[in-house]
Write an enzyme that holds these catalytic residues in place. Structure first.
Site, PDB file in Angstrom:
ATOM      1  N   CYS A 177     -30.169   6.269 -11.291  1.00 17.20           N
ATOM      2  CA  CYS A 177     -28.709   6.123 -11.332  1.00 17.20           C
ATOM      3  C   CYS A 177     -28.267   5.310 -12.549  1.00 17.20           C
ATOM      4  O   CYS A 177     -27.277   5.633 -13.196  1.00 17.20           O
ATOM      5  CB  CYS A 177     -28.187   5.385 -10.102  1.00 17.20           C
ATOM      6  SG  CYS A 177     -29.009   5.758  -8.565  1.00 17.20           S
ATOM      7  N   ASP A 178     -28.962   4.227 -12.824  1.00 15.78           N
ATOM      8  CA  ASP A 178     -28.425   3.232 -13.746  1.00 15.78           C
ATOM      9  C   ASP A 178     -29.199   3.079 -15.058  1.00 15.78           C
ATOM     10  O   ASP A 178     -28.741   2.376 -15.961  1.00 15.78           O
ATOM     11  CB  ASP A 178     -28.386   1.855 -13.042  1.00 15.78           C
ATOM     12  CG  ASP A 178     -27.487   1.889 -11.811  1.00 15.78           C
ATOM     13  OD1 ASP A 178     -26.488   2.630 -11.841  1.00 15.78           O
ATOM     14  OD2 ASP A 178     -27.782   1.199 -10.828  1.00 15.78           O
ATOM     15  N   CYS A 199     -32.012   1.448  -8.460  1.00 18.90           N
ATOM     16  CA  CYS A 199     -32.091   2.882  -8.725  1.00 18.90           C
ATOM     17  C   CYS A 199     -32.082   3.161 -10.220  1.00 18.90           C
ATOM     18  O   CYS A 199     -31.017   3.218 -10.840  1.00 18.90           O
ATOM     19  CB  CYS A 199     -30.935   3.608  -8.031  1.00 18.90           C
ATOM     20  SG  CYS A 199     -30.961   5.393  -8.302  1.00 18.90           S
TER      21      CYS A 199
END
Ligand code: NDP
Length: 316
Positions: free
Chosen positions: A142-143, A139
């Site tokens: 997200c990261d 992701c």
């Protein structure tokens, strides 16, 4: 609405990611005492990430597993019943609907909220799975932020790979894209966006064969499947973008779904083609896939289920 005398639940929720737990929270606070099956990956995909910095309300960020633990505690406070089990099979031919779990439980429910999520696909390499959360991610949204001025590699050739690679150029100093064929599956416009981006280097016919590093990712090994050439690349981040698999197996024979198995709901709603059966979160969303959008649709499903029961009982 009180607890049911005939062993018929008001609301059963399948899944305990942000969608399932938010559905459970709203149903519990509506006094529907939801029965919640935790599924095979309790807490869902966030339990496989580390810092979550894009869930509103946590200005310092929060660890994925901790966020899910907090959500779980919150729903239990309002009387939701959580069981370490998962729905394996359903029968929607008669109402109340029947379900069977993998641990042999059988039950009936007036409404079902399917929030079983989707699982990101991984290649299955031993070191790739070991370093998940330590440089290996599925992701970028997200990261990606954690890879400022670092070199990363994205694996895949679809719209997700193209989108994630493009997104990562905001942070990373270099983005490498490994495409296993000599062409991308992505739509022309998305593929072009990646190909035209100066920060992205596309490696055609290239497969990742290993992830290097002890505690964190330090590089990857690769092989060119056209020439047989092999080598390594120094990167600190590896982003898998080879697709997701929706966890819809238990219900898919009854519910409208697309070719990949994603459940189809009425636009803007969570209702499925079966009255009283609702779908929320990633099992019906291949576009946004965020914890906060999943939580939002879980809330909507609980409100729709509550209204559905009221209408049904008013009509009887
Ligand atoms: P896709 O299934 O479309 O693409 C998967 C990609 O991963 C393909 O390039 C595939 O290669 C590659 N792949 C699969 N397995 C492996 C493997 N073992 N090793 C290396 N590469 C592999 O998945 P996406 O997640 O990209 O997209 C899913 C759906 O979501 C699509 O319908 C897409 O259009 C949509 N989407 C739309 C977006 C948007 O409109 N903004 C953004 C993201 C997704 P190969 O081609 O060789 O099979």
């Amino acid at each position: 609405m009180a607890e049911n005398e005939n062993n018929v639940e008001d609301v059963v929720v399948a899944g305990t990611g942000p969608a399932g737990l938010t559905a459970a929270l709203y149903s519990a606070r509506a006094n529907l005492r939801p029965l919640v099956f935790e599924g095979m990956e309790p807490g869902g995909q966030l339990t496989t990430t580390t810092d979550v910095e894009n869930f509103p309300g946590f200005p310092e960020g929060i660890m994925g597993p901790e966020l899910m633990e907090k959500m779980k505690t919150q729903v239990q406070r309002f009387g939701a019943r959580l069981e370490m089990d998962e729905i394996e099979r359903v029968d929607f031919s008669e109402w109340p609907y029947k379900y069977w779990t993998s641990m042999g439980k059988e039950g009936k429910t007036k409404t079902l909220i399917v929030a079983t999520g989707a699982s990101a696909r991984y290649l299955g390499l031993e070191n790739e799975l070991r370093l998940r959360g330590y440089g290996v991610s599925a992701c970028a949204t997200c990261d990606g932020f954690f890879f400022r001025d670092q070199k990363v590699v994205v694996i895949g050739g679809g719209d997700s790979a193209s989108e994630e690679a493009t997104f990562l150029t905001r942070f990373a100093s270099e983005v490498h894209l490994f495409v296993r064929r000599d062409t991308m599956r992505a739509s022309k416009i998305m593929a072009r966006r990646a190909q035209d981006n100066e920060k992205i280097t596309i490696h055609w016919n290239t497969e990742m064969t290993d992830v290097l590093g002890e505690k964190e990712v330090e590089g990857v090994a690769w092989k060119n499947n056209a020439t047989g050439e092999e080598g390594t690349l120094d990167v600190t981040g590896v982003f898998l973008a080879i697709g997701h698999t929706p966890n819809s197996k238990a219900v898919v024979e009854w519910l409208d779904h697309d070719d990949a198995g994603y459940l189809v709901t009425t636009p803007g709603r969570t209702e499925t083609n079966i009255p009283g059966v609702f779908a929320a979160g990633d099992v019906q969303d291949k576009i946004y896939r965020q914890a906060v959008t999943a939580a939002g649709s879980g809330c909507a499903a609980a409100l729709e289920a509550e209204r559905w029961i009221e209408d049904k009982e008013d009509g009887e």
